[in-house]
Enzyme design. Structure first.
Site, PDB file in Angstrom:
ATOM      1  N   LYS A   9       0.850  -1.200   0.000  1.00 30.36           N
ATOM      2  CA  LYS A   9       0.000   0.000   0.000  1.00 30.36           C
ATOM      3  C   LYS A   9       0.874   1.235   0.000  1.00 30.36           C
ATOM      4  O   LYS A   9       2.026   1.226   0.460  1.00 30.36           O
ATOM      5  CB  LYS A   9      -0.953   0.013   1.197  1.00 30.36           C
ATOM      6  N   ASP A 134      -2.781  -1.205   9.782  1.00 27.82           N
ATOM      7  CA  ASP A 134      -2.892  -1.275   8.330  1.00 27.82           C
ATOM      8  C   ASP A 134      -3.510  -2.575   7.836  1.00 27.82           C
ATOM      9  O   ASP A 134      -3.860  -2.693   6.659  1.00 27.82           O
ATOM     10  CB  ASP A 134      -1.509  -1.125   7.676  1.00 27.82           C
TER      11      ASP A 134
END
Length: 307
Positions: A9, A134
């Site tokens: 990401k 996350d």
């Protein structure tokens, strides 16, 4: 056996607001998956959790997030089973790209398939939230606006494709140090618990509702809908903001040099997460390729990818 890719990401926008009573810092961020990915091969075992990796720098003991994810899955389900995970690493470790979180998320998804538990994605996200801030985003991937600890997510429609150059000079930034270095205030009990969601309409960007999540109510600094809309329309006015750059660049000036060089090549460039990876998002493949050639041989990791 289940084989899947665990995508890295980047943060297309990242602000840090302060410390919450939970101990986490409150953030506002636009998460985006990129095609740079680790590969997991996951198969059943009669007992225990075993992680194998092609990168000798990856710790394989109890601190490994893949192992933690597997144990969390078995603890949640009550299944008396085991697993062997073979991990092929491509995402730089400790670089702000969520590699460990992506691997943990991929492990949860794979075990859900392997053991035919058929949990919906939001259940896997809740398990993932116990492993790291996350991980819930990485379970589903794509594009999302994150608030609170980053686990309260509003999913949005996919952004148009970009060519992305990922550059890491081989330095490591400790996330805990980066948060402490910001020196932000404690957000105490006066910040009432309430439902927050990104629900204002945008004419070019339909939002996919995920419902509301219980998070700390804050006076926000970002207009998430506008930021997402700027990326959707390739607006030159999108804010180039990562709050960590102010402290991390002081400690590692090479990262500022990389970011500025990417901008000179025409990219939208930011550090991702708390560093030490810097990315440049390009409209043009040729521009991205030219930038890559100028960086190769100078820095530890230079990867061409897309989202």
């Amino acid at each position: 056996m289940i084989r899947l890719n665990a995508r890295a990401k980047i943060n297309l926008y990242l602000d840090v607001l302060g410390r919450m009573p939970s101990g986490y810092h409150a953030i506002e961020t636009l998460f985006q998956s990129i095609d740079l990915a680790d590969t997991l091969e996951v198969e059943k075992a009669s007992v225990g959790v075993e992680v194998r990796c092609d990168d000798p720098g990856v710790p394989l003991g109890d601190a490994n997030l893949v192992a933690k994810a597997a144990r969390a899955f078995f603890g949640f389900t009550g299944i008396d089973g085991g697993v062997v995970v073979r991990l092929t690493k491509r995402i730089p470790m400790g670089g702000g790209l969520g590699g460990g979180s992506a691997d943990a998320a991929g492990t949860l998804v794979a075990l859900n398939q392997l053991y035919k538990t058929h949990f919906p994605i939001d259940t896997l996200e809740r398990i993932g939230a116990t492993l790291g801030a996350d991980v819930p985003f990485c379970v589903r991937g794509g594009t999302a606006w994150g608030i609170g600890a980053g686990t309260a997510l509003t999913r949005v429609d996919p952004l148009p494709p970009y060519h992305v150059l990922v550059v890491n000079p081989g330095v490591h930034v400790d996330t805990g140090w980066a948060y402490r270095a910001l020196g932000l205030p404690f957000l105490g009990a006066s910040n009432a618990i309430d439902d927050v969601r990104l629900d204002r309409p945008h004419p070019n960007l339909p939002l996919r509702g995920e419902g509301t999540r219980r998070v700390i109510r804050l006076t926000t600094r970002a207009d998430g809908v506008r930021i997402v809309g700027d990326w959707a329309t390739r607006s030159p006015d999108r804010p180039a903001w990562n709050a960590f750059e102010s402290v991390v660049f002081e400690a590692h000036p090479v990262l500022r040099t990389i970011r500025d060089a990417l901008r000179d090549h025409g990219a939208f460039a930011l550090m991702s997460g708390s560093g030490a990876t810097v990315f440049g998002a390009f409209d043009s493949h040729d521009a991205m390729r030219d930038a890559a050639e100028s960086f190769r041989g100078r820095y530890h990791t230079v990867v061409e990818t897309t989202f």
